[in-house]
Scaffold this motif. Structure first.
Motif, PDB file in Angstrom:
ATOM      1  N   MET A   1       0.846  -1.168   0.000  1.00 41.26           N
ATOM      2  CA  MET A   1       0.000   0.000   0.000  1.00 41.26           C
ATOM      3  C   MET A   1       0.898   1.240   0.000  1.00 41.26           C
ATOM      4  N   THR A   2       0.301   2.369  -0.326  1.00 42.43           N
ATOM      5  CA  THR A   2       1.051   3.619  -0.388  1.00 42.43           C
ATOM      6  C   THR A   2       0.290   4.703   0.362  1.00 42.43           C
ATOM      7  N   ARG A   3       0.987   5.347   1.297  1.00 37.03           N
ATOM      8  CA  ARG A   3       0.381   6.491   1.985  1.00 37.03           C
ATOM      9  C   ARG A   3       0.269   7.652   0.990  1.00 37.03           C
ATOM     10  N   LEU A   4      -0.529   8.638   1.305  1.00 41.01           N
ATOM     11  CA  LEU A   4      -0.671   9.782   0.405  1.00 41.01           C
ATOM     12  C   LEU A   4       0.628  10.564   0.281  1.00 41.01           C
ATOM     13  N   THR A   5       1.536  10.410   1.241  1.00 38.57           N
ATOM     14  CA  THR A   5       2.846  11.065   1.177  1.00 38.57           C
ATOM     15  C   THR A   5       3.783  10.349   0.206  1.00 38.57           C
ATOM     16  N   GLY A   6       3.362   9.167  -0.287  1.00 37.92           N
ATOM     17  CA  GLY A   6       4.185   8.393  -1.194  1.00 37.92           C
ATOM     18  C   GLY A   6       4.962   7.289  -0.503  1.00 37.92           C
ATOM     19  N   GLN A   7       4.904   7.250   0.821  1.00 41.50           N
ATOM     20  CA  GLN A   7       5.631   6.227   1.576  1.00 41.50           C
ATOM     21  C   GLN A   7       4.910   4.885   1.477  1.00 41.50           C
ATOM     22  N   PRO A   8       5.617   3.850   0.999  1.00 40.26           N
ATOM     23  CA  PRO A   8       4.979   2.522   0.921  1.00 40.26           C
ATOM     24  C   PRO A   8       4.934   1.858   2.296  1.00 40.26           C
ATOM     25  N   PHE A   9       3.931   1.015   2.503  1.00 44.26           N
ATOM     26  CA  PHE A   9       3.843   0.229   3.731  1.00 44.26           C
ATOM     27  C   PHE A   9       3.073  -1.047   3.440  1.00 44.26           C
ATOM     28  N   ALA A  10       3.293  -2.039   4.289  1.00 46.15           N
ATOM     29  CA  ALA A  10       2.611  -3.324   4.125  1.00 46.15           C
ATOM     30  C   ALA A  10       1.548  -3.449   5.204  1.00 46.15           C
ATOM     31  N   ILE A  11       0.497  -4.159   4.871  1.00 44.33           N
ATOM     32  CA  ILE A  11      -0.582  -4.371   5.822  1.00 44.33           C
ATOM     33  C   ILE A  11      -1.073  -5.808   5.679  1.00 44.33           C
ATOM     34  N   ASN A  12      -1.491  -6.401   6.775  1.00 48.72           N
ATOM     35  CA  ASN A  12      -2.027  -7.756   6.743  1.00 48.72           C
ATOM     36  C   ASN A  12      -3.456  -7.678   6.201  1.00 48.72           C
ATOM     37  N   PRO A  13      -3.704  -8.208   5.003  1.00 45.56           N
ATOM     38  CA  PRO A  13      -5.041  -8.083   4.424  1.00 45.56           C
ATOM     39  C   PRO A  13      -6.115  -8.840   5.207  1.00 45.56           C
ATOM     40  N   ASP A  14      -5.698  -9.795   6.050  1.00 45.23           N
ATOM     41  CA  ASP A  14      -6.679 -10.527   6.860  1.00 45.23           C
ATOM     42  C   ASP A  14      -7.277  -9.647   7.954  1.00 45.23           C
ATOM     43  N   LEU A  15      -6.645  -8.508   8.242  1.00 44.07           N
ATOM     44  CA  LEU A  15      -7.146  -7.612   9.282  1.00 44.07           C
ATOM     45  C   LEU A  15      -8.061  -6.520   8.733  1.00 44.07           C
ATOM     46  N   ILE A  16      -8.220  -6.459   7.412  1.00 43.05           N
ATOM     47  CA  ILE A  16      -9.079  -5.429   6.811  1.00 43.05           C
ATOM     48  C   ILE A  16     -10.538  -5.825   7.005  1.00 43.05           C
ATOM     49  N   GLU A  17     -11.291  -4.940   7.660  1.00 43.19           N
ATOM     50  CA  GLU A  17     -12.726  -5.173   7.850  1.00 43.19           C
ATOM     51  C   GLU A  17     -13.506  -4.662   6.644  1.00 43.19           C
ATOM     52  N   ARG A  18     -13.135  -3.450   6.204  1.00 41.84           N
ATOM     53  CA  ARG A  18     -13.817  -2.877   5.045  1.00 41.84           C
ATOM     54  C   ARG A  18     -12.919  -1.838   4.393  1.00 41.84           C
ATOM     55  N   ILE A  19     -13.271  -1.489   3.170  1.00 40.74           N
ATOM     56  CA  ILE A  19     -12.564  -0.463   2.416  1.00 40.74           C
ATOM     57  C   ILE A  19     -13.588   0.594   2.036  1.00 40.74           C
ATOM     58  N   GLU A  20     -13.301   1.820   2.420  1.00 35.99           N
ATOM     59  CA  GLU A  20     -14.214   2.924   2.096  1.00 35.99           C
ATOM     60  C   GLU A  20     -13.612   3.742   0.960  1.00 35.99           C
ATOM     61  N   SER A  21     -14.471   4.273   0.105  1.00 35.91           N
ATOM     62  CA  SER A  21     -14.025   5.100  -1.005  1.00 35.91           C
ATOM     63  C   SER A  21     -14.914   6.327  -1.050  1.00 35.91           C
ATOM     64  N   THR A  22     -14.433   7.421  -0.440  1.00 36.47           N
ATOM     65  CA  THR A  22     -15.318   8.575  -0.224  1.00 36.47           C
ATOM     66  C   THR A  22     -14.704   9.937  -0.533  1.00 36.47           C
TER      67      THR A  22
END
Length: 84
Positions: A1-22
Motif C-alpha cells: 500500500m502507499t500512503r498519500l505522502t508516497g511512503q509505501p507500507f505493508a498491511i495484513n489483508p486478513d485484518l481489513i474489515e472494510r474499504i471505504e471510497s469517499t
C-alpha cells in the motif's frame, strides 16, 4: 500500500474489515484503525486477491528445494536412554 505522502507500507489483508471510497480510499481494520491510501478501492481489492491467490498457489505447488541433495538426507532423532 502507499500512503498519500508516497511512503509505501505493508498491511495484513486478513485484518481489513472494510474499504471505504469517499472519494479517498480508507482501509478500516478490525480494531477500528484507519489508513488513508493512494490506491483506489479496485486496486486494493485486486492486490488482496493476488496475495491470496499466491498463498493458494504456493500451497498447491510448493517450490523445489534449493539444495536437492539435502532433501533425501534422513537425520535420526535423538532417543532417550532406556530406564528414564
Amino acid at each position: 500500500m502507499t500512503r498519500l505522502t508516497g511512503q509505501p507500507f505493508a498491511i495484513n489483508p486478513d485484518l481489513i474489515e472494510r474499504i471505504e471510497s469517499t472519494p479517498d480510499t480508507i482501509l478500516v481494520l478490525m480494531d477500528g484503525t484507519r489508513y488513508l491510501v493512494a490506491e483506489t478501492l479496485s486496486e486494493v481489492v485486486a492486490l488482496v486477491q493476488e496475495y491470496r491467490a499466491a498463498i493458494v498457489s504456493r500451497a498447491l505447488h510448493p517450490p523445489e528445494p534449493s539444495r536437492p541433495e539435502l532433501s533425501s538426507v534422513v537425520l535420526p532423532l535423538p532417543t532417550r536412554p532406556q530406564g528414564e
